[in-house]
Design a protein around this motif. Structure first.
Motif, PDB file in Angstrom:
ATOM      1  N   TRP A 156      15.328  53.534  85.532  1.00 39.60           N
ATOM      2  CA  TRP A 156      16.580  53.489  86.294  1.00 39.60           C
ATOM      3  C   TRP A 156      16.308  53.232  87.780  1.00 39.60           C
ATOM      4  CZ3 TRP A 156      21.497  52.776  86.707  1.00 39.60           C
ATOM      5  CH2 TRP A 156      22.196  53.291  87.778  1.00 39.60           C
ATOM      6  N   ALA A 204      17.403  50.053  89.737  1.00 41.06           N
ATOM      7  CA  ALA A 204      18.313  50.247  90.872  1.00 41.06           C
ATOM      8  C   ALA A 204      17.753  49.585  92.124  1.00 41.06           C
ATOM      9  CB  ALA A 204      18.534  51.739  91.104  1.00 41.06           C
ATOM     10  N   LEU A 229      27.064  48.232  97.102  1.00 33.47           N
ATOM     11  CA  LEU A 229      26.651  48.539  95.727  1.00 33.47           C
ATOM     12  C   LEU A 229      25.198  49.000  95.715  1.00 33.47           C
ATOM     13  CD1 LEU A 229      27.227  48.380  92.632  1.00 33.47           C
ATOM     14  CD2 LEU A 229      26.219  46.104  92.751  1.00 33.47           C
ATOM     15  N   PHE A 243      24.860  52.501  96.898  1.00 32.24           N
ATOM     16  CA  PHE A 243      25.290  53.409  95.829  1.00 32.24           C
ATOM     17  C   PHE A 243      24.196  53.571  94.783  1.00 32.24           C
ATOM     18  CE2 PHE A 243      29.881  52.884  96.971  1.00 32.24           C
ATOM     19  CZ  PHE A 243      30.137  54.235  97.088  1.00 32.24           C
ATOM     20  N   LEU A 244      23.639  52.430  94.409  1.00 31.41           N
ATOM     21  CA  LEU A 244      22.617  52.483  93.371  1.00 31.41           C
ATOM     22  C   LEU A 244      21.418  53.301  93.833  1.00 31.41           C
ATOM     23  CD1 LEU A 244      22.775  48.803  92.119  1.00 31.41           C
ATOM     24  CD2 LEU A 244      23.434  50.844  90.855  1.00 31.41           C
ATOM     25  N   PHE A 289      22.380  56.926  93.728  1.00 29.64           N
ATOM     26  CA  PHE A 289      22.417  57.418  92.347  1.00 29.64           C
ATOM     27  C   PHE A 289      21.001  57.604  91.805  1.00 29.64           C
ATOM     28  CE2 PHE A 289      26.658  55.052  91.852  1.00 29.64           C
ATOM     29  CZ  PHE A 289      27.299  56.073  92.526  1.00 29.64           C
ATOM     30  N   TYR A 342      28.102  43.167  88.023  1.00 27.95           N
ATOM     31  CA  TYR A 342      28.521  44.508  88.396  1.00 27.95           C
ATOM     32  C   TYR A 342      30.025  44.678  88.455  1.00 27.95           C
ATOM     33  CZ  TYR A 342      29.403  42.980  93.215  1.00 27.95           C
ATOM     34  OH  TYR A 342      29.880  42.361  94.319  1.00 27.95           O
ATOM     35  N   LEU A 382      27.279  62.524  88.524  1.00 24.15           N
ATOM     36  CA  LEU A 382      26.749  61.210  88.876  1.00 24.15           C
ATOM     37  C   LEU A 382      27.543  60.104  88.186  1.00 24.15           C
ATOM     38  CD1 LEU A 382      24.322  59.522  90.042  1.00 24.15           C
ATOM     39  CD2 LEU A 382      23.233  59.884  87.843  1.00 24.15           C
ATOM     40  N   SER A 383      27.785  60.303  86.897  1.00 24.76           N
ATOM     41  CA  SER A 383      28.523  59.287  86.148  1.00 24.76           C
ATOM     42  C   SER A 383      29.936  59.136  86.696  1.00 24.76           C
ATOM     43  CB  SER A 383      28.586  59.674  84.671  1.00 24.76           C
ATOM     44  OG  SER A 383      27.293  59.841  84.164  1.00 24.76           O
ATOM     45  N   ALA A 418      29.795  57.420  89.998  1.00 23.82           N
ATOM     46  CA  ALA A 418      29.421  56.016  89.808  1.00 23.82           C
ATOM     47  C   ALA A 418      30.611  55.199  89.321  1.00 23.82           C
ATOM     48  CB  ALA A 418      28.274  55.924  88.804  1.00 23.82           C
ATOM     49  N   SER A 458      33.199  54.904  92.074  1.00 21.77           N
ATOM     50  CA  SER A 458      32.770  53.961  93.102  1.00 21.77           C
ATOM     51  C   SER A 458      32.868  52.539  92.596  1.00 21.77           C
ATOM     52  CB  SER A 458      31.326  54.265  93.511  1.00 21.77           C
ATOM     53  OG  SER A 458      31.209  55.598  93.901  1.00 21.77           O
ATOM     54  N   TRP A 459      32.467  52.394  91.361  1.00 23.55           N
ATOM     55  CA  TRP A 459      32.518  51.078  90.728  1.00 23.55           C
ATOM     56  C   TRP A 459      33.958  50.557  90.722  1.00 23.55           C
ATOM     57  CZ3 TRP A 459      27.834  49.874  87.875  1.00 23.55           C
ATOM     58  CH2 TRP A 459      27.803  48.574  87.391  1.00 23.55           C
TER      59      TRP A 459
END
Lengths: 571, 252
Positions: A32, A36, A259, A262-263, A266, A341, A441-442, A445, A448-449
């Motif tokens: 991950w 990321a 993005l 954010f990644l 995360f 994305y 986190l999910s 995410a 934010s997405w």
């Protein structure tokens, strides 16, 4: 040492499930984080990923047709040169033209073989590459395809010789690191078979040959020197244009940094969650092996040896998991080099990671495992040797709440299970954190997405203009406002002012300070009573702006920017 | 058999061990003075809760004493750190508990080889010693078996083999026959006698007078104190099977 190794080996064999779980957690986190970081790099600099994936050129030279280009690979500073590719500009008569801005219906056609050469070959992100079986197939560059609303299966019509037309079908969408995206560079680009190019009636004087060069050095001076060498070799008048990797890279620097941030965030949170999970797994093992641990001490293991063995065992799993995770990330990046994305947005191409950053991720993950393990290893080392013979139940009293629960005739297994779940408070906290952090986190995410996607779809939500129009120098914005159509497509218009470009060191590209709205008509966020909000007046268009210095600024540009428009940042 | 003029292997002076349990102070061992010679077989007897197991744990360094002194091979040991005690146990002290306490994740062979490896033996040396011990115990065929597949007696024999892997000068056995049937008890006692015959000192905690009768000396503990310490009997008084008649045991 031998005894500790024997114990670790036996323990790993005996508790293979737990060991595998630890390895899988570590591998997942590393994969991950690496992905990321690749996405972060790709979002900030899509060019790098494309360059790496397509073996892209460092500089693209446009030569006059028929220019002898043999021997360019042997020039000083040039490491590799592609074969010349015939190209020319044609006018789109149908298909895609309507979506383009008025007067900008040209497309550059490049003749490419079905077997793509090593260099100048784009990365197909949809559909397929050219093939001899489909001579009328065309592969369109992604940014141009998005602007012209061309998709796989679309049909375009090009002028043919003798007042006939040539129909071609879009069979693929591709990205290239060798050309500045449309509309920052016009005309748009499409690849066709040599036979199709031969049938198309190109605009007079646009025929040319394109050559990609890979250089020994990629510094700006290296690029300039290489272009000078080419000019000397083929005569300066034969060099029509050159495009360096810096120009493409700067033009491609997308607004995907948010993005990427954010990644990255995360990734760090995922690391913390993994540390909790690993601490929990290790704690469970320490508790389960309390009697064995005590026995090991009774037969002569020192506390340090026990802690070291436990730490070493987990670090071994961490190293194996890190290797597996890195391999997994590499494999995934190869299998899916571009990551969409947001629906409708161009995909983010994964950028290759520098070895140092990969190593940093690996070290950080192993360090997180070490931190998560060291406390449990220390606890294991403190288990008294007499625990081997005095197995005792876990500490914890039946709380008043549990007693009340039993008196209230709650099922005893439920009450005792609930009590047992919280007997070891640290473990209970780690378990809760291990579940809560990924959940949070999910949620963050996805939120934010959705926010990023929403802003992309409807920029008016944050008072970002869907379209920025620049009146020519003869008029003023106030004078231009009444001329805008009021047919529902334009819901609101605000006057504005823009200043000269200011380079921002961190972003590596010019930024245009601009103001919008006025005291009487502020360009605030959507006002109440505007119903469903502002309608989009078309896709999020970029206005052609000046390219960065191309190193050959004294040569005429091929760009067809709209006359009378000052340079500025695309909105 | 107690060798003549043997040096003192283990000596305790005013050994005290207190516990804090249920909000109160429990004095498990109260000023024990005990000397065990090299090669001597000492049985410690006493009722449940008299402190005999605690005394054994303190002597083996499994628990620190509250006060008093412990001397091992002429060296002060009561001030040793847990790590130093572990090092002493590796080579010089073997411990057997009432429950075999074998490492369940390891095979029989691994359980026996582990102390040898811990003491610095090579894998080959450890394997040779394990084969020798399991051969003696009649468990060679079960070297690759998991401990859970052995009977209680077999598990205890493996535990004894593990304790003897490094030929320790002192073997501490805490009721090693407490959970065994008579046949297994006889086999374990045979092994203890064998170790004793090879010159290893044994301190055995037991409730069983028949088991204690194999010792050279019986120490009776009551309320954490030694209330009797005497040799078992004259050697000639032993019965044909090697045991000492109960009538010849002296009780205080």
């Amino acid at each position: 040492m031998r005894a500790a190794c024997r114990w670790v080996a036996v323990d790993l064999r005996a508790h293979g499930g737990q060991a595998a779980l630890t390895g899988v957690i570590v591998a997942g986190v590393v994969a991950w984080l690496v992905l990321a970081a690749m996405l972060l790099g790709g979002a900030n600099s899509p060019w790098l990923g494309l360059y790496d994936r397509t073996h892209g050129p460092d500089v693209v030279v446009y030569l006059a047709p028929g220019t002898p280009a043999d021997g360019l690979a042997t020039l000083s500073g040039v490491r590799e040169a592609s074969k010349p590719v015939a190209a020319g500009t044609a006018t789109l008569e149908q298909g895609g033209a309507a979506a383009l801005e008025q007067g900008d219906t040209q497309v550059e056609l490049r003749a490419m073989p079905a077997t793509a050469p090593a260099m100048l070959t784009p990365l197909v992100v949809a559909g397929s590459w050219l093939s001899a079986a489909r001579p009328n197939g065309v592969v369109v560059e992604a940014s141009f395809a998005a602007a012209a609303r061309l998709t796989v299966g679309s049909v375009i019509t090009l002028p043919g010789s003798g007042h006939r037309t040539v129909s071609a079908q879009v069979i693929g969408i591709a990205e290239t690191s060798g050309q500045v995206p449309y509309p920052q560079w016009t005309p748009g680009l499409a690849w066709v078979t040599p036979a199709l190019l031969h049938r198309v009636d190109l605009q007079p004087g646009t025929a040319q040959e394109v050559i990609g060069l890979r250089l020994a050095g990629r510094c700006p001076v290296c690029v300039t020197d290489a272009v000078d060498e080419v000019s000397s070799a083929v005569q300066p008048q034969n060099v029509l244009q050159s495009v360096s990797w810096q120009q493409v890279s700067q033009a491609m620097a997308a607004d995907g940094w948010l993005l990427g941030e954010f990644l990255g965030l995360f990734g760090l949170i995922a690391l913390a969650a993994a540390a909790c999970a690993l601490a929990n797994v290790t704690a469970a093992r320490v508790v389960a092996q309390r009697q064995s641990t005590a026995m090991l001490k009774a037969i002569g293991f020192t506390p340090g040896q026990l802690a070291g063995a436990l730490l070493g065992e987990n670090l071994l799993l961490a190293v194996v998991g890190t290797g597996a995770g890195s391999t997994l990330a590499w494999g995934l990046s190869r299998a899916a080099p571009a990551f969409p994305y947001a629906p409708g947005s161009p995909p983010v191409t994964l950028a290759p990671l520098p070895a140092g950053l990969t190593a940093l991720i690996a070290v950080a993950t192993v360090a997180a495992v070490a931190i998560a393990t060291v406390v449990q290893a220390w606890r294991a080392a403190r288990v008294p040797a007499t625990a081997a013979v005095t197995a005792s139940p876990p500490r914890g009293k039946l709380s008043r709440l549990a007693r009340v629960g039993l008196l209230a005739r709650f099922p005893a297994p439920l009450v005792l299970g609930a009590r047992d779940a919280f007997t070891r408070r640290a473990q209970a906290a780690l378990t809760i954190a291990g579940v809560a952090i990924p959940m949070a986190l999910s949620t963050v995410a996805l939120a934010s997405w959705a926010t990023i996607d929403g802003l992309t779809r409807d920029p008016g939500q944050i008072s970002v203009a869907a379209l920025t129009a620049y009146p020519n120098s003869a008029g003023s914005t106030q004078a231009a406002l009444p001329q805008l159509p009021r047919n529902g497509a334009v819901q609101a218009a605000y006057p504005g002012a823009a200043g000269p470009a200011v380079p921002v060191p961190d972003r590596g590209r010019p930024t245009l300070p601009a103001g919008r709205g006025s005291g009487g008509q502020p360009a605030a966020a959507r006002r109440a009573g505007q119903g469903g909000g502002r309608q989009r007046v078309g896709h999020h268009q970029r206005r052609p702006g000046r390219l960065p210095d191309r190193g050959r600024g004294d040569r005429p540009s091929r760009r067809r920017g709209r006359p009378g428009l000052p340079g500025g940042r695309a909105q | 058999m107690r060798p003549a003029a043997s040096p003192i292997l283990l000596l305790t002076r005013d050994l005290v061990k207190d516990y804090h349990a249920d909000g109160g102070l429990v004095r498990a061992v109260r000023g024990v003075n005990l000397a065990v010679d090299a090669g001597e077989f000492v049985a410690i007897m006493g009722p449940s809760g008299s402190g005999k197991s605690t005394l054994l744990h303190v002597i083996g360094g499994l628990e620190p004493p509250t006060s008093g002194q412990i001397w091992l091979d002429g060296q002060r040991a009561d001030r040793l750190s847990p790590a130093a005690w572990a090092v002493r146990r590796r080579r010089g002290i073997g411990i057997v508990f009432q429950a075999a306490n074998l490492l369940s994740s390891m095979t029989v062979a691994d359980n026996v080889e582990l102390p040898a490896l811990l003491a610095g033996a090579t894998a080959r040396q450890a394997r040779a010693r394990r084969e020798e011990l399991l051969e003696e115990l009649g468990l060679a065929a079960k070297a690759r078996a998991a401990p859970a597949r052995l009977s209680g007696g077999e598990q205890q024999k493996v535990a004894l083999a593990r304790a003897l892997a490094n030929k320790p000068s002192l073997l501490l056995a805490d009721e090693p026959t407490g959970n065994l049937d008579s046949t297994s008890t006889t086999e374990v006692l045979k092994l203890l006698r064998h170790a004793h015959a090879e010159g290893q000192a044994i301190v055995l905690v037991t409730h069983d007078a028949r088991v204690a009768s194999h010792a050279d000396r019986i120490v009776n503990v009551f309320d954490g104190m030694i209330c009797d310490d005497a040799p078992v009997a004259v050697p000639g008084a032993r019965q044909g099977d090697g045991t000492t008649p109960l009538s010849q045991l002296r009780w205080s």
